[in-house]
Enzyme design. Structure first.
Site, mmCIF file in Angstrom:
data_model
loop_
_atom_site.group_PDB
_atom_site.id
_atom_site.type_symbol
_atom_site.label_atom_id
_atom_site.label_comp_id
_atom_site.label_asym_id
_atom_site.label_seq_id
_atom_site.Cartn_x
_atom_site.Cartn_y
_atom_site.Cartn_z
ATOM 1 C CD GLU A 116 -9.089 -1.217 3.926
ATOM 2 O OE1 GLU A 116 -8.694 -0.910 5.073
ATOM 3 O OE2 GLU A 116 -9.384 -0.378 3.073
ATOM 4 C CG ASN A 152 -1.861 1.137 1.296
ATOM 5 O OD1 ASN A 152 -1.772 2.063 0.484
ATOM 6 N ND2 ASN A 152 -2.768 1.112 2.244
ATOM 7 N NE ARG A 206 -11.138 12.467 4.324
ATOM 8 C CZ ARG A 206 -10.980 11.214 3.938
ATOM 9 N NH1 ARG A 206 -11.874 10.648 3.141
ATOM 10 N NH2 ARG A 206 -9.947 10.504 4.330
ATOM 11 C CG HIS A 251 -13.479 3.270 2.932
ATOM 12 N ND1 HIS A 251 -14.258 4.186 3.605
ATOM 13 C CD2 HIS A 251 -12.201 3.571 3.252
ATOM 14 C CE1 HIS A 251 -13.479 4.990 4.303
ATOM 15 N NE2 HIS A 251 -12.219 4.648 4.093
ATOM 16 N NE ARG A 273 -6.103 1.873 -0.413
ATOM 17 C CZ ARG A 273 -6.157 3.019 0.231
ATOM 18 N NH1 ARG A 273 -5.091 3.480 0.853
ATOM 19 N NH2 ARG A 273 -7.258 3.718 0.244
#
Ligand code: ADP
Length: 404
Positions: A383, A7, A240, A179, A90
């Site tokens: 993940e 990643n 956010r 996601h 990823r």
């Protein structure tokens, strides 16, 4: 076979080595501050730590450092580079081209590069990682696993915005969702926990970490998700804003805020941090609320309320919901936030068992009342494992014993 999961961000490199198909993690590490002063690496494998501070001028140097750690005599993961039989990367944005993971070739590299327009912070870094890994492991198959791929099953009614169609046609402005790897992973585990088949199961998965998104899954397919054209839309997150009235931006622009400042405010200074004035970390905000800080309490209530609104909307659209899944740092660990969210959802068949909720803590488990028509599950996401599973399946479809 041993699979290396990569990643790669703009200044960091996360990696993990898996023994497949047994799904055993052999070790993992993180290289930080690539291209900045005082870079460092920390790896954990078999209870041993490899740590080193070093100057890391670029991603090739980061990959060299990763290999030094992986092959270290004392606290390494492998004895030889040859043991790696596949690499899974990823990749944040697969645009409309990819609805599943793919073996990387020149066309895939070109598509990831083209999609950099849509993910300017992430895709270029992901590509750098792919190039560095290809240099280091020539001839070893490499697989791209896209954050957006799982949401490519959204129908037009869920992915179109109510703006002139030419913006979609010309600029590819639509809901992509993110996601995806996490939502897909926890959905697979939910089916195993519920002992249900994919065809007749509908789920609402809540990934609540620093970034947060919620997805409606019908018979294994994502049919709506809260993040949109970018990961800014939808739920309130650590820093956010999630959904706001777009006119707020024009209003502030007229009052002297420029585009870059507004972007910064909405992405980095809003959400739990902006509302509470305390922190982007939920633990700090929960503590402040316990100590009587009203802004902190309101931030928590607003955060939970937004999630409840989405659960209601998705439940209406799915017609029947079999389970709600909580994952991500907050979804997995915050007993209190799960309680806040589920409070008042009884009218749509979601009944939390408060004792079970406390008992489960951060582990996988069912936290709904036995009589609840909708199960509530807590499932730690993974993940990296999902990327290793996809990579294994693409390299050797016959080897895979567990299909998620
Ligand atoms: P990322 O999206 O960066 O991977 P995580 O999934 O690790 O982030 O989630 C980070 C969030 O999880 C933070 O807000 C943190 O406060 C929250 N969190 C982690 N552990 C707990 C806990 N025990 N109780 C409440 N919140 C927690």
């Amino acid at each position: 076979m041993k699979i290396l999961v990569i990643n790669c961000g703009s200044s960091s490199l996360k990696y993990e080595v898996y023994q497949m198909p047994e799904q055993i993690s052999l070790g993992k590490g993180l290289v930080e501050r690539i291209g900045l002063a005082n870079g460092n690496i920390k790896q954990e494998a078999k209870g041993r730590i490899f740590e080193k501070n070093s100057n890391i001028p670029d991603h090739n140097a980061a990959f060299d450092l990763m290999m030094e750690a992986i092959l270290d005599d004392q606290s390494g993961i492998l004895e030889s580079t040859q043991e790696i039989q596949g690499i899974g990367h990823r990749v944040v944005h697969g645009g409309e081209q990819y609805s599943s993971s793919v073996l990387i070739d020149d066309a895939v590299i070109a598509a990831i590069s083209q999609n950099s327009e849509l993910a300017p912070l992430h895709n270029p870094a992901n590509l750098t990682g792919i190039t560095a890994a290809m240099n280091l492991f020539p001839g070893i198959p490499q697989v791209a696993v896209f954050d957006t791929a799982f949401h490519q099953t959204l129908p037009p009614s869920a992915y179109l915005y109510g703006i002139p169609r030419e913006f979609y046609e010309k600029y590819r402005i639509r809901r992509y969702g993110f996601h995806g790897t996490s939502h897909r992973y926890v959905a697979g585990i939910a089916l195993q926990m519920l002992k249900r088949s994919v065809e007749n199961t509908n789920l609402i998965t809540c990934h609540l970490g620093n970034g947060a998104s919620i997805t409606a899954i019908q018979a294994g397919k994502s049919i709506d998700t809260s993040m949109g054209f970018t990961p800014l839309e939808g739920l309130i997150m650590g820093t956010r804003s999630g959904d706001i009235d777009p006119s707020i931006i024009f209003y502030l622009e007229e009052r002297g805020f420029d585009c870059k400042t507004l972007n910064d405010i909405l992405n980095k200074k809003s959400g739990i941090l902006g509302l509470s004035g305390v922190s982007s970390d939920l633990r700090d905000v929960e503590q402040a609320a316990n100590e009587g800080n009203r802004n902190a309490l309101e931030a928590l209530e607003t955060y939970a309320y937004r999630i409840r609104k989405f659960i209601g909307a998705y439940a209406a659209n799915l017609i029947k919901v079999d389970a709600i899944v909580f994952t991500g740092g907050i979804g997995q660990n915050s007993v209190k936030m799960r309680e806040r969210i589920c409070n008042r959802l009884e009218n749509i068949g979601i009944h939390i068992d408060h004792d079970q909720n406390r008992k489960v803590g951060g582990k996988a488990g069912c936290i709904s009342q036995p009589y609840s028509p909708v199960s509530i599950l807590v499932i730690p996401t993974n993940e990296e494992l999902q990327i290793a599973l996809d990579t294994t399946q693409i390299i050797d479809p016959n080897l895979q014993t567990v299909v998620i």
